[in-house]
Design an enzyme around this catalytic site. Structure first.
Site, mmCIF file in Angstrom:
data_model
loop_
_atom_site.group_PDB
_atom_site.id
_atom_site.type_symbol
_atom_site.label_atom_id
_atom_site.label_comp_id
_atom_site.label_asym_id
_atom_site.label_seq_id
_atom_site.Cartn_x
_atom_site.Cartn_y
_atom_site.Cartn_z
ATOM 1 N N ASN A 103 0.854 -1.194 0.000
ATOM 2 C CA ASN A 103 0.000 0.000 0.000
ATOM 3 C C ASN A 103 0.884 1.237 0.000
ATOM 4 O OD1 ASN A 103 -2.470 1.543 0.387
ATOM 5 N ND2 ASN A 103 -1.805 1.849 2.510
ATOM 6 N N SER A 132 4.753 6.861 2.408
ATOM 7 C CA SER A 132 5.361 5.576 2.746
ATOM 8 C C SER A 132 4.735 4.484 1.898
ATOM 9 C CB SER A 132 5.095 5.220 4.215
ATOM 10 O OG SER A 132 5.484 6.263 5.086
HETATM 11 C C1 GAR Z 1 -2.932 8.944 -2.541
HETATM 12 O O1 GAR Z 1 -2.456 10.139 -1.986
HETATM 13 C C2 GAR Z 1 -2.681 7.788 -1.609
HETATM 14 O O2 GAR Z 1 -1.467 7.888 -0.902
HETATM 15 C C3 GAR Z 1 -3.854 7.891 -0.689
HETATM 16 O O3 GAR Z 1 -4.950 8.229 -1.505
HETATM 17 C C4 GAR Z 1 -4.464 8.956 -2.625
HETATM 18 C C5 GAR Z 1 -4.961 8.273 -3.873
HETATM 19 O O4 GAR Z 1 -4.660 9.040 -4.994
HETATM 20 N N1 GAR Z 1 -4.081 6.666 0.006
HETATM 21 C C6 GAR Z 1 -4.555 6.599 1.231
HETATM 22 O O5 GAR Z 1 -4.882 7.575 1.875
HETATM 23 C C7 GAR Z 1 -4.688 5.194 1.768
HETATM 24 N N2 GAR Z 1 -4.918 5.217 3.170
HETATM 25 P P1 GAR Z 1 -4.674 8.370 -6.438
HETATM 26 O O6 GAR Z 1 -6.031 7.669 -6.581
HETATM 27 O O7 GAR Z 1 -4.565 9.537 -7.375
HETATM 28 O O8 GAR Z 1 -3.529 7.414 -6.524
#
Ligand code: GAR
Length: 213
Positions: A103, A132
Site C-alpha cells: 500500500n 510511505s
Molecule cells: C494517494 O495520496 C494515496 O497515498 C492515498 O490516496 C491517494 C490516492 O490518490 N491513500 C490513502 O490515503 C490510503 N490510506 P490516487 O487515486 O490519485 O492514486
C-alpha cells in the site's frame, strides 16, 4: 514476468504512475470498489483489463472481501498493489495475501495513520512530511515499511499545496517499490522490517529547513 493486480477507489494517479513507468511486469487487471472511479478510464486507455466489485452490493465486509479476492485470484498475481484503495480489509483477506500485498500511504508512517494526513501534519506543525510504501498487515497502516519519501513543509502551506508536493513523490516512490518487489529485492526480516537486498544508490539525508553552510 511478474504479474500484479492494482486496486483503486478513485482518481488512480498512483496506478497511472505505475502503468507509465514501463516496468518489467504485467499489470493483469485494475479493480475498483466504485464504478465511478476515474482511474478505471485511465487503465482502459492503457489497455489494461478493469473490473468493479462494488462494496455496496455485499451484506458485510467479509462477503465483499471474498468477492474481491475471487476477482483478484482469477489473475493469479504475484503482487496486489493498493493504490488509493479506500476500503478497510478484513484480517482474512490480508492474511490470504501475506507478504504480497502493498500500500501507499500519504504520511511518514508510523505518524499520521488513517485519513486527513496532510491536514493533521499541518496542525502538528511538523517540518517534514511525506509518503510511505509498506506491506499490508491486518492493522491499518502499520505493516513493514518498504520505502519513504520526505518533503519539506513550507511556511504558508495549505492542505492542497502539501498534498500536491507529497503526491509528486508518491508517483516516484510507488513504481520503484513495485519494481523492487517484482525483482525479488525485498525481504521482510524476523524483526518485521524490510531490507532491500542491494544498497540503494544514494544515501543522502534531507533536512528541512536546509542547513546553512
Ligand atoms: C494517494 O495520496 C494515496 O497515498 C492515498 O490516496 C491517494 C490516492 O490518490 N491513500 C490513502 O490515503 C490510503 N490510506 P490516487 O487515486 O490519485 O492514486
Amino acid at each position: 514476468m511478474k504479474k500484479i493486480v492494482i486496486l483503486i477507489s478513485g482518481r488512480g494517479s498512483n496506478m497511472q504512475a505505475i502503468l507509465e513507468a514501463q516496468l518489467p511486469l504485467t499489470v493483469a487487471a485494475v479493480i475498483s470498489n466504485d464504478a465511478a472511479a476515474g482511474g478505471l478510464v485511465t487503465a482502459q486507455k492503457h489497455g489494461v483489463a478493469t473490473a468493479v466489485i462494488d462494496h455496496r452490493a455485499y451484506p458485510d465486509r467479509a462477503a465483499f472481501d471474498r468477492a474481491l479476492s475471487q476477482a483478484i485470484d482469477a489473475h493469479a498475481p504475484d503482487l496486489v498493489v493498493l493504490a488509493g484503495f479506500m476500503r478497510i480489509l478484513t484480517a482474512g483477506f490480508v492474511e490470504h495475501y501475506g507478504g504480497r500485498i502493498i500500500n501507499i500511504h500519504p504520511s511518514l508512517l508510523p505518524s499520521f495513520t488513517g485519513l486527513h494526513t496532510h491536514r493533521r501534519a499541518l496542525e502538528a506543525g511538523v517540518k517534514v512530511h511525506g509518503c510511505s510504501v509498506h506491506f499490508v498487515t491486518p492493522e491499518l497502516d502499520h505493516g513493514p515499511i518498504i520505502a519513504q519519501a520526505v518533503v519539506p513543509v513550507l511556511d504558508g502551506d495549505d492542505e492542497d499545496a502539501l498534498a500536491a508536493r507529497v503526491l509528486a513523490q508518491e508517483h516516484r516512490l510507488y513504481p520503484q517499490a513495485v519494481a523492487w518487489f517484482c525483482a525479488g529485492r525485498l525481504t521482510i526480516t524476523a524483526a518485521g522490517t524490510v531490507e532491500l537486498n542491494a544498497p540503494p544508490d544514494q544515501h543522502g539525508a534531507l533536512v528541512s529547513p536546509a542547513l546553512e553552510s
